[in-house]
Design a protein around this motif. Structure first.
Motif, short mmCIF file in Angstrom:
data_model
loop_
_atom_site.label_atom_id
_atom_site.label_comp_id
_atom_site.label_asym_id
_atom_site.label_seq_id
_atom_site.Cartn_x
_atom_site.Cartn_y
_atom_site.Cartn_z
N VAL A 124 -36.52 -27.37 1.21
CA VAL A 124 -36.82 -26.97 -0.16
C VAL A 124 -38.27 -26.51 -0.23
CG1 VAL A 124 -36.97 -27.68 -2.58
CG2 VAL A 124 -35.10 -28.54 -1.14
N VAL A 125 -38.48 -25.32 -0.76
CA VAL A 125 -39.83 -24.77 -0.94
C VAL A 125 -40.10 -24.73 -2.44
CG1 VAL A 125 -41.36 -22.82 -0.56
CG2 VAL A 125 -39.61 -23.38 1.15
N GLY A 126 -41.06 -25.52 -2.91
CA GLY A 126 -41.39 -25.58 -4.32
C GLY A 126 -42.57 -24.69 -4.66
N ALA A 127 -42.47 -23.94 -5.74
CA ALA A 127 -43.56 -23.07 -6.19
C ALA A 127 -43.27 -22.70 -7.64
CB ALA A 127 -43.66 -21.83 -5.32
N ASN A 128 -44.18 -21.96 -8.28
CA ASN A 128 -43.86 -21.52 -9.63
C ASN A 128 -42.90 -20.33 -9.58
OD1 ASN A 128 -45.39 -19.10 -9.33
ND2 ASN A 128 -47.24 -20.10 -10.05
N THR A 129 -42.41 -19.94 -10.74
CA THR A 129 -41.37 -18.91 -10.81
C THR A 129 -41.79 -17.62 -10.13
OG1 THR A 129 -40.41 -19.82 -12.85
CG2 THR A 129 -40.05 -17.47 -12.42
N GLU A 130 -42.99 -17.18 -10.39
CA GLU A 130 -43.48 -15.92 -9.82
C GLU A 130 -43.49 -15.98 -8.30
OE1 GLU A 130 -47.83 -14.14 -9.87
OE2 GLU A 130 -46.88 -13.88 -11.83
N ASN A 131 -43.94 -17.09 -7.75
CA ASN A 131 -44.02 -17.22 -6.29
C ASN A 131 -42.64 -17.35 -5.65
OD1 ASN A 131 -46.81 -17.05 -6.33
ND2 ASN A 131 -47.10 -19.26 -6.45
N VAL A 132 -41.72 -18.05 -6.33
CA VAL A 132 -40.36 -18.16 -5.80
C VAL A 132 -39.70 -16.79 -5.75
CG1 VAL A 132 -38.04 -19.07 -6.23
CG2 VAL A 132 -40.02 -20.56 -6.47
N ALA A 133 -39.92 -15.98 -6.79
CA ALA A 133 -39.36 -14.63 -6.81
C ALA A 133 -39.91 -13.82 -5.64
CB ALA A 133 -39.70 -13.95 -8.13
N GLN A 134 -41.18 -13.96 -5.33
CA GLN A 134 -41.76 -13.22 -4.21
C GLN A 134 -41.20 -13.71 -2.88
OE1 GLN A 134 -43.83 -10.47 -4.55
NE2 GLN A 134 -43.24 -10.31 -2.40
N LEU A 135 -40.99 -15.02 -2.76
CA LEU A 135 -40.39 -15.55 -1.54
C LEU A 135 -38.99 -14.97 -1.33
CD1 LEU A 135 -41.42 -19.32 -1.83
CD2 LEU A 135 -42.22 -17.70 -0.10
N LEU A 136 -38.24 -14.79 -2.42
CA LEU A 136 -36.92 -14.20 -2.32
C LEU A 136 -37.03 -12.74 -1.88
CD1 LEU A 136 -33.84 -14.57 -2.82
CD2 LEU A 136 -34.24 -13.66 -5.12
N LEU A 137 -37.95 -12.00 -2.47
CA LEU A 137 -38.13 -10.59 -2.09
C LEU A 137 -38.53 -10.47 -0.62
CD1 LEU A 137 -40.01 -9.27 -5.25
CD2 LEU A 137 -37.72 -8.60 -4.50
N ASP A 138 -39.29 -11.43 -0.13
CA ASP A 138 -39.72 -11.43 1.27
C ASP A 138 -38.66 -12.01 2.20
OD1 ASP A 138 -42.12 -10.34 0.46
OD2 ASP A 138 -43.17 -12.27 0.40
N CYS A 139 -37.49 -12.38 1.64
CA CYS A 139 -36.39 -12.97 2.42
C CYS A 139 -36.80 -14.24 3.14
CB CYS A 139 -35.81 -11.95 3.40
SG CYS A 139 -35.05 -10.53 2.61
N LYS A 140 -37.69 -15.02 2.50
CA LYS A 140 -38.13 -16.28 3.09
C LYS A 140 -37.35 -17.47 2.54
CE LYS A 140 -42.81 -14.72 4.20
NZ LYS A 140 -44.27 -14.93 3.98
N VAL A 141 -36.51 -17.25 1.54
CA VAL A 141 -35.62 -18.29 1.03
C VAL A 141 -34.22 -17.71 0.92
CG1 VAL A 141 -37.43 -19.53 -0.22
CG2 VAL A 141 -36.13 -17.75 -1.40
N ASP A 142 -33.22 -18.59 1.01
CA ASP A 142 -31.82 -18.16 0.93
C ASP A 142 -31.27 -18.26 -0.49
OD1 ASP A 142 -31.62 -17.87 3.84
OD2 ASP A 142 -31.72 -20.05 3.87
#
Length: 292
Positions: A124-142
């Motif tokens: 589990v990678v915890g961050a604020n909404t903006e950072n989670v969205a960027q992690l998704l765009l970078d394909c770093k989270v599933d």
């Protein structure tokens, strides 16, 4: 090197018979003989010593047979490993979640998933909404779960669930009058947080113009600051329940109705999801409503 011809050669040498190899492979005996001759022709090397109906591999043939056995053993192993991933017997799942979701909502779903698929490692990678969205765009989270809507045309936002928000003040504070709310110190989350966006929208809807603000990077920090008398805040009810029960903070009404906010699932529409991600999303619920 033609791997189809190599497979036939390895089978023939392994069973020491063109006829038995043909039976195992589901082809004719002449087809096996022809395949071995074609392989020798392609490699420009004799592989078998033939004596009538009988044969045995020569030195070159024995070397190729050993390599071929190793190669096809690796192929079988790779197939078994991939089958394990497909069946969720092994693998890895990375869930990106904004702070409140990671701290308060995820645990029951993680428990269900781990019980059902113990071979899959979960991070589990915890961050604020903006950072989670960027992690998704970078394909770093599933899988991505956030507290605020994301305005990005590359991201598909789906409603997951709602949660109640509460306005809190120090327990020792006298009754807060509506006309005094502009003068209160409002303790808010950092920019980019879904909680910050919701709190600002609620204040705007109530016509409250905060003259002074204090910024914190977590809802827990906001609650502790409120309890210490630093000001007032708006936080998810689930994050304040313990401090409310201990009467270190108290609720006060901003309006007549219940304050709620949506929680969202984010997806990249054109990114195929691995089986582990699909299985986890299935546990989250199937009644998701697409909102953007």
């Amino acid at each position: 090197m033609n791997l189809h011809l190599l497979r036939i050669f390895v089978c023939a040498v392994e069973v020491n018979s063109f006829t038995k190899a043909a039976d195992q492979l589901g082809i004719s005996q002449p087809a096996v003989s022809k395949a071995v001759r074609e392989l020798e022709s392609q490699l420009d090397t004799l592989l078998l010593e033939r004596r009538g109906k009988y044969f045995k591999p020569n030195e070159a043939g024995q070397v190729l047979f050993d390599y071929g056995k190793s190669l096809f053993a690796m192929e079988r192993e790779a197939s078994e490993v991939l089958r394990a991933f497909k069946n969720l017997e092994r693998g890895r799942l990375i869930v990106g979640a904004s702070t409140t979701v990671a701290s308060y909502w995820l645990a029951p779903y993680l428990k269900k998933f781990s019980d059902k698929h113990p071979g899959v490692n979960v991070q589990v990678v915890g961050a604020n909404t903006e950072n989670v969205a960027q992690l998704l765009l970078d394909c770093k989270v599933d899988v991505a779960l956030v507290e605020g809507a994301v305005n990005n045309e590359r991201i598909e936002t789906r409603l997951w669930r709602t949660e109640e928000m509460v306005a809190i003040a120090p327990s020792f504070e006298n009754s807060i009058r509506k006309r005094e709310l502009d003068q209160q110190v409002w303790i808010l989350r950092e920019q980019g947080s879904g909680s910050r966006n919701v709190a600002e929208q609620l204040l705007l809807n109530m016509g409250i113009q905060a003259q002074r603000t204090l910024e914190m990077n977590s809802n827990e920090a906001i609650i502790q600051a409120v309890a210490a008398g630093c000001g007032v805040g708006i936080v998810p009810k689930i994050t304040a329940r313990d401090q409310l029960a201990l009467r270190r903070v108290k609720r006060f009404a901003l309006g007549s109705g219940k304050m709620e906010r949506p929680l969202f699932r984010l997806r990249l529409p054109h990114r195929p999801l691995a089986n582990a991600a699909l299985a986890f999303e299935a546990l989250l619920g199937t009644n998701a409503k697409q909102t953007s």
